[in-house]
Design a protein around this motif. Sequence first.
Motif, PDB file in Angstrom:
ATOM      1  N   GLU A  50       0.824  -1.205   0.000  1.00  0.00           N
ATOM      2  CA  GLU A  50       0.000   0.000   0.000  1.00  0.00           C
ATOM      3  C   GLU A  50       0.866   1.267   0.000  1.00  0.00           C
ATOM      4  O   GLU A  50       0.546   2.253  -0.687  1.00  0.00           O
ATOM      5  CB  GLU A  50      -0.933   0.020   1.229  1.00  0.00           C
ATOM      6  CG  GLU A  50      -1.990  -1.083   1.246  1.00  0.00           C
ATOM      7  CD  GLU A  50      -1.421  -2.489   1.436  1.00  0.00           C
ATOM      8  OE1 GLU A  50      -0.381  -2.630   2.131  1.00  0.00           O
ATOM      9  OE2 GLU A  50      -1.994  -3.454   0.874  1.00  0.00           O
ATOM     10  N   GLU A  51       1.947   1.221   0.774  1.00  0.00           N
ATOM     11  CA  GLU A  51       2.814   2.402   0.860  1.00  0.00           C
ATOM     12  C   GLU A  51       3.458   2.731  -0.482  1.00  0.00           C
ATOM     13  O   GLU A  51       3.737   3.897  -0.777  1.00  0.00           O
ATOM     14  CB  GLU A  51       3.917   2.166   1.906  1.00  0.00           C
ATOM     15  CG  GLU A  51       3.426   2.140   3.344  1.00  0.00           C
ATOM     16  CD  GLU A  51       4.523   1.717   4.323  1.00  0.00           C
ATOM     17  OE1 GLU A  51       4.297   1.820   5.533  1.00  0.00           O
ATOM     18  OE2 GLU A  51       5.603   1.271   3.866  1.00  0.00           O
ATOM     19  N   ALA A  52       3.681   1.692  -1.303  1.00  0.00           N
ATOM     20  CA  ALA A  52       4.364   1.911  -2.589  1.00  0.00           C
ATOM     21  C   ALA A  52       3.552   2.832  -3.497  1.00  0.00           C
ATOM     22  O   ALA A  52       4.116   3.668  -4.204  1.00  0.00           O
ATOM     23  CB  ALA A  52       4.627   0.570  -3.276  1.00  0.00           C
ATOM     24  N   TYR A  53       2.198   2.694  -3.448  1.00  0.00           N
ATOM     25  CA  TYR A  53       1.352   3.585  -4.261  1.00  0.00           C
ATOM     26  C   TYR A  53       1.513   5.032  -3.812  1.00  0.00           C
ATOM     27  O   TYR A  53       1.606   5.948  -4.625  1.00  0.00           O
ATOM     28  CB  TYR A  53      -0.125   3.198  -4.113  1.00  0.00           C
ATOM     29  CG  TYR A  53      -0.487   1.821  -4.641  1.00  0.00           C
ATOM     30  CD1 TYR A  53      -0.664   1.605  -6.008  1.00  0.00           C
ATOM     31  CD2 TYR A  53      -0.685   0.756  -3.776  1.00  0.00           C
ATOM     32  CE1 TYR A  53      -1.011   0.351  -6.492  1.00  0.00           C
ATOM     33  CE2 TYR A  53      -1.031  -0.494  -4.247  1.00  0.00           C
ATOM     34  CZ  TYR A  53      -1.199  -0.705  -5.611  1.00  0.00           C
ATOM     35  OH  TYR A  53      -1.538  -1.934  -6.088  1.00  0.00           O
ATOM     36  N   GLN A  54       1.514   5.228  -2.475  1.00  0.00           N
ATOM     37  CA  GLN A  54       1.610   6.587  -1.923  1.00  0.00           C
ATOM     38  C   GLN A  54       2.914   7.257  -2.358  1.00  0.00           C
ATOM     39  O   GLN A  54       2.920   8.432  -2.746  1.00  0.00           O
ATOM     40  CB  GLN A  54       1.592   6.544  -0.375  1.00  0.00           C
ATOM     41  CG  GLN A  54       0.497   5.717   0.244  1.00  0.00           C
ATOM     42  CD  GLN A  54      -0.871   6.349   0.037  1.00  0.00           C
ATOM     43  OE1 GLN A  54      -0.966   7.563  -0.051  1.00  0.00           O
ATOM     44  NE2 GLN A  54      -1.902   5.532  -0.074  1.00  0.00           N
ATOM     45  N   VAL A  55       3.970   6.478  -2.281  1.00  0.00           N
ATOM     46  CA  VAL A  55       5.287   7.039  -2.613  1.00  0.00           C
ATOM     47  C   VAL A  55       5.338   7.398  -4.094  1.00  0.00           C
ATOM     48  O   VAL A  55       5.805   8.478  -4.475  1.00  0.00           O
ATOM     49  CB  VAL A  55       6.401   6.032  -2.243  1.00  0.00           C
ATOM     50  CG1 VAL A  55       7.727   6.450  -2.852  1.00  0.00           C
ATOM     51  CG2 VAL A  55       6.539   5.930  -0.728  1.00  0.00           C
TER      52      VAL A  55
END
Lengths: 169, 517
Positions: free
Chosen positions: B200-205
Amino acid sequence: MVKYNLNSQSYSTFQLTSLVVLRILIGWHFLNEGISKLLNPYWTSSAFLNESQWIFAGIFKWMAATPAILNIVDILNIWGQIFIGIGLIAGFFTRTACLSGAVLLFLYYLCWPPLIGFSYSAPQEVNYLFVDKNLIEMTALVVLFLFNSGHIIGVDRFILLRKQRKVIQ
Amino acid sequence: MSGEEKQLIKTPKAGRRDFLKGLATIPVFGVFIAGYLAKRSHDRSQQYNIFADIDLDLEEFENSNIGLSEQPGDSIHLGIIGVGSRGKNILDSLGFSEHDEKDGSNNCADLNITLAGVCDVYDVAAETGIALSQFNQYSKKSARKNKAQRFRHYQEMLESKDINAVIIATPDHWHEQIVIDAAKAGKHIYCEKCLTRTIEEAYQVRDAIRASRVVFQYGHQNRQQNAYHVARKIIEKNVLGNITLIKTHTNRNTPAGAWLRHLNRNVNPSDVDWQQWLGKAPQQPFSPSRFFGWQKFFEYSGGLPAHMFSHEYDAINQIFNLGIPKSVVASGGIFYWKDDRNTPDVFQAIFEYPNRELLLTYDATLASSSTGEYQSGAKTKEIFGSDAWMKLSMDINVMADRHSKRFKQKIDSGMIQPSQPFLSYRPGLKPGSLDAITSASERYYASQGLVYTYQGGKKIDVTYLHVKEWLDCIRNGGTPSCSIDHAFEDAITCLMATKAYLEGRKVEWDAVSEKII
């Protein structure tokens, strides 16, 4: 009566033949090594130098790691071997060739000394202990230097004749 | 010589006998030349030059990326967030070193950088960073006595006008927040792998970087590895035939390799801002095992896939442009290191690429350093094609398949021996030093190259090159080779393996909606 003084040493035919044959064989070895390196565009001494062991390893590795020095080492090696080979076979500047060859072989020996516990990755067909083929060939060249034959059977004969003619004139 | 002796000697004129003796050995040269030519002609009949066959000139690769020109303009002021072992390694690669001299340093130019800020929650690490900032061995201006400012929180560093760009080398659980905040603050970013701890964090980054104007470089320094560039070229030339299987490995067998990095280290808890280090991670009393060996815990990282497979994946991805797999299955366990860890020490995963008709596999163990059949060291990748297979590490060796149709004739005639590489590449020997020749006499040279690790000539640090590429893009514009898109692919792929392991199921990727199924 001495016809002309070509030699302070005098050899029997067998002695002379043995010396000349040994000279030609070592010369052949040098010439083949030199020509093979000259004609192989990928050859460099870096791998050999890099695997050096013992107290001189630092100097040899430094040579390999310094491109300008490595280039000089490679050129000296190739042409050194070729000229030493030609000199030994032709009997041309024989004593210089013997001495230079012995020095070169001694450097190879120092680079990869066959000491206890040292192993190298190039193929070695036998196990050495202190004495390897470099050391033997080097010693043979020292013998050939001391028991010169180039001025009897070799181009050096002409050089000596020329020198003696000058002395007499 | 006395006058009496002179008279005894006849005039030494070269006679027929002298002539014969003087030139007696010259015919040996004739024998030598005849023998040498015969040998050469025999060897040539046994040679096969693959490069001529596939029209491949690799000389360009030897000189690629090694730009040694000094960097013009103002110095870029860097801040480093996280000065643990990797952070220190990066600084070392950039010339911030306690040593006066470094192997290969003569190949590095002044990058015109200043280490202006250091941020670490551990006082000892921060002090190390500050000490390193005072001397740069590549810089002619190192006498200017720079001293980095210490920031106790990364946000203070991001607020500083004195910092242009940041290197992020913290544990993975901090990457997302720091990258997003740095992008918002307009600081250029060099971020270590793995990009994030969770999918999930990869999308935000990715969104944050795309929305910003900062230059982002992902810390896969092996993007600069010449062997990978050459491998890509060889594969593009279809030397291997139909490639259907790629195997990658991790093989370690040391406590440090298994991230037991707190052993023999005395850490005073009062020197660590433990609460800040934990961040969003679950509360935990201070633990040196977690602090120094956070890779062992899913709370702070993605485990083996995120740490070790990430390198392998990026190598393969830069060669094949594979992108994110259709599906991943994984298996593993904690079979050897019976400590407080919760990430596996033995792990296997299979990545399916049905549209490319190939499988990528990864097997890892932290309890054996043997690479099995292919004892050529860790990080060796094997790429299997229908005509040949490639063993790829820092070197490249290509062996023909014994049943290859393409090479059948050459195998039958002895020009190619399937057990021997018929195409080898070893970086750094001499420009264009390529061994594409198979013959009995030349094989000796080839075998030498396979066993040596070349250390001379143009050896140059890949991390230095990778950071330099980032700095070049900051100065001149452009996108670095390991962009946010590659970082995203890497994070999703690696973390799909982690997810497959944790959930015990096949994890699938929907490329259209960009969602995990």
